[in-house]
Design a protein around this motif. Structure first.
Motif, PDB file in Angstrom:
ATOM      1  N   ILE A  10       0.837  -1.201   0.000  1.00 56.30           N
ATOM      2  CA  ILE A  10       0.000   0.000   0.000  1.00 56.30           C
ATOM      3  C   ILE A  10       0.870   1.248   0.000  1.00 56.30           C
ATOM      4  CG2 ILE A  10      -1.671   1.332   1.378  1.00 56.30           C
ATOM      5  CD1 ILE A  10      -2.688  -1.386   2.484  1.00 56.30           C
ATOM      6  N   VAL A  11       0.617   2.164  -0.930  1.00 51.96           N
ATOM      7  CA  VAL A  11       1.212   3.503  -0.838  1.00 51.96           C
ATOM      8  C   VAL A  11       0.249   4.355  -0.028  1.00 51.96           C
ATOM      9  CG1 VAL A  11       1.964   5.561  -2.077  1.00 51.96           C
ATOM     10  CG2 VAL A  11       2.245   3.325  -3.141  1.00 51.96           C
ATOM     11  N   VAL A  37       3.102  -7.761   4.072  1.00 50.36           N
ATOM     12  CA  VAL A  37       2.459  -6.460   3.875  1.00 50.36           C
ATOM     13  C   VAL A  37       3.455  -5.317   4.051  1.00 50.36           C
ATOM     14  CG1 VAL A  37       0.516  -5.006   4.535  1.00 50.36           C
ATOM     15  CG2 VAL A  37       0.367  -7.488   4.854  1.00 50.36           C
ATOM     16  N   THR A  38       3.408  -4.379   3.120  1.00 52.11           N
ATOM     17  CA  THR A  38       4.222  -3.166   3.227  1.00 52.11           C
ATOM     18  C   THR A  38       3.326  -1.944   3.104  1.00 52.11           C
ATOM     19  OG1 THR A  38       6.070  -4.268   2.112  1.00 52.11           O
ATOM     20  CG2 THR A  38       6.128  -1.866   2.182  1.00 52.11           C
ATOM     21  N   ILE A  39       3.529  -0.980   3.992  1.00 54.03           N
ATOM     22  CA  ILE A  39       2.900   0.339   3.774  1.00 54.03           C
ATOM     23  C   ILE A  39       4.022   1.327   3.523  1.00 54.03           C
ATOM     24  CG2 ILE A  39       1.331   2.130   4.632  1.00 54.03           C
ATOM     25  CD1 ILE A  39       0.102   0.170   6.502  1.00 54.03           C
ATOM     26  N   PHE A  40       3.989   1.922   2.346  1.00 50.76           N
ATOM     27  CA  PHE A  40       5.005   2.872   1.922  1.00 50.76           C
ATOM     28  C   PHE A  40       4.425   4.274   2.123  1.00 50.76           C
ATOM     29  CE2 PHE A  40       7.274   5.302  -1.378  1.00 50.76           C
ATOM     30  CZ  PHE A  40       8.589   4.927  -1.132  1.00 50.76           C
ATOM     31  N   HIS A  41       4.938   4.999   3.133  1.00 47.88           N
ATOM     32  CA  HIS A  41       4.383   6.319   3.478  1.00 47.88           C
ATOM     33  C   HIS A  41       5.093   7.405   2.691  1.00 47.88           C
ATOM     34  CE1 HIS A  41       3.527   3.658   6.839  1.00 47.88           C
ATOM     35  NE2 HIS A  41       2.566   4.461   7.223  1.00 47.88           N
ATOM     36  N   ASN A 155       0.007  -9.050  -4.908  1.00 45.79           N
ATOM     37  CA  ASN A 155      -1.348  -9.454  -5.254  1.00 45.79           C
ATOM     38  C   ASN A 155      -2.285  -8.269  -5.139  1.00 45.79           C
ATOM     39  OD1 ASN A 155       0.148 -11.850  -4.004  1.00 45.79           O
ATOM     40  ND2 ASN A 155      -1.468 -12.795  -5.238  1.00 45.79           N
ATOM     41  N   VAL A 156      -2.159  -7.538  -4.051  1.00 42.67           N
ATOM     42  CA  VAL A 156      -3.017  -6.376  -3.825  1.00 42.67           C
ATOM     43  C   VAL A 156      -2.136  -5.133  -3.740  1.00 42.67           C
ATOM     44  CG1 VAL A 156      -4.773  -5.349  -2.334  1.00 42.67           C
ATOM     45  CG2 VAL A 156      -4.636  -7.837  -2.540  1.00 42.67           C
ATOM     46  N   ASN A 157      -2.251  -4.242  -4.714  1.00 36.88           N
ATOM     47  CA  ASN A 157      -1.508  -2.983  -4.731  1.00 36.88           C
ATOM     48  C   ASN A 157      -2.489  -1.835  -4.665  1.00 36.88           C
ATOM     49  OD1 ASN A 157       1.275  -3.610  -5.008  1.00 36.88           O
ATOM     50  ND2 ASN A 157       0.883  -4.287  -7.097  1.00 36.88           N
ATOM     51  N   LEU A 158      -2.360  -0.999  -3.655  1.00 37.49           N
ATOM     52  CA  LEU A 158      -3.296   0.120  -3.541  1.00 37.49           C
ATOM     53  C   LEU A 158      -2.553   1.435  -3.341  1.00 37.49           C
ATOM     54  CD1 LEU A 158      -5.834  -1.585  -1.076  1.00 37.49           C
ATOM     55  CD2 LEU A 158      -6.076  -1.402  -3.557  1.00 37.49           C
ATOM     56  N   PHE A 159      -3.139   2.498  -3.837  1.00 38.36           N
ATOM     57  CA  PHE A 159      -2.633   3.861  -3.604  1.00 38.36           C
ATOM     58  C   PHE A 159      -3.732   4.588  -2.836  1.00 38.36           C
ATOM     59  CE2 PHE A 159      -1.985   8.316  -4.393  1.00 38.36           C
ATOM     60  CZ  PHE A 159      -0.617   8.485  -4.569  1.00 38.36           C
TER      61      PHE A 159
END
Lengths: 160, 160, 160
Positions: A10-11, A37-41, A155-159
């Motif tokens: 997730i971005v 899971v990664t959250i890229f801030h 699999n799941v890429n979100l902005f």
């Protein structure tokens, strides 16, 4: 044959409390289902990682301005919608308490416990004058190349 | 056996300077890692593709209104956050200059040099009364079907 | 060997008319190309599913406030941009009519006819005090786990 773990990346671009909540709820859900899971801030999303206390750091004028104008940490963020001069966030927090929903700070803590990788975008930290001392402990620092390396097999890429 | 190229497809819906920057930074990064990259500009995201100069074109009243009210090109766009009556964009541009960060116009130029496919959504051009003469040269024109054809085999799909 | 259907899964978080339009245009396009399509409505995106008529339901004070403050259904939603005290949505609806573009309500109807799965996020319904009677018929109710189950095998995943 080993099965590869599913991956959610997730971005978090937004500095809105409700959008950050959505990001962390999805991230915690995915971690519970055993995704990596990664959250890229990046940009305003970095504010979710700011520590609550004020700090004396050497900064230029513009960086000081940004530091003052931006919310210091998850609990200070506004809503994307229905902000109504700050009434919205108070109402949301009231109903969240009533429904025993987790606050954003608690969601971030839970993400850290579940080994969700929290990354701060170094390029936008630079731009907004944010320094590592101001952000939560145990997070990673990286740029767009690292984001893409995670995302391209995702699999799941979100902005958000 | 030939390996297929990875693919990144971004819908740029937003007309905010910072969000468009994020879209183009990810797009340029992905192109550098040899992805096939498409940015599909729809609704307010079309403003990033507008040429800077004013134009005399035959338009209906509402289309003229939209044309006037919407920012003419990348350099005129506002921020998604901290706009503060226009002070925010100026501050951001100041720090960007100080840090030698690329402006949105430069990022778009770079994308074109790296063969990122820039697409303008014909349906929303129609709706907002935008004509091909008003938009940058060397871009493509397509609808949602073309977007889906690119996106359904994509590795990284984002809506910004 | 049977070929698996492609899958498009959209989180509709936003309560903006234009963003909801974009979500439903992509969803209807994907359904026309024979994807299995889900729109997961959460937070302000739930407003797109509200019925138009006012209702007398037993609610607490805050829930009543939210119900009043939030737009009742697709036709009442504002724009993400150029709202100009409500002038923007009127202008958009004018040009949409002129161009014979479908309204959001019509796009939602079309999605239901094409068997797009419309899901309302139960957790945020709870938070905002929305009850099933207030939302459109023939939709599903689920949480983040169901969303992830759809999304993790998806071809196109978007957060709007």
């Amino acid at each position: 044959m080993t099965e590869q773990k599913k991956r959610t990346t997730i971005v978090l671009f937004s500095g809105d409390y409700d959008k950050a909540m959505a990001a962390y709820i999805i991230a915690n859900g995915a971690a519970a289902y055993d995704h990596e899971v990664t959250i890229f801030h990046t940009f305003w999303g970095l504010n979710a990682l700011r520590k609550d206390e004020p700090m004396e750091l050497k900064k230029g004028f513009l960086e000081k301005m940004f530091a003052k104008m931006m919310p210091r940490g998850a609990d200070k963020m506004g809503l994307s919608n229905m902000n109504f001069a700050g009434m919205g966030p108070k109402m949301i927090k009231h109903v969240m308490k009533k429904h025993n929903a987790m606050t954003l700070s608690q969601l971030i803590e839970m993400a850290q416990e579940q080994d969700v990788k929290l990354v701060a975008c170094t390029m936008t930290m630079d731009l907004l004058g944010l320094q590592q001392e101001e952000l939560l402990d145990d997070i990673e620092y990286a740029g767009v190349a690292a984001y893409l390396a995670d995302a391209e097999d995702g699999n799941v890429n979100l902005f958000i």
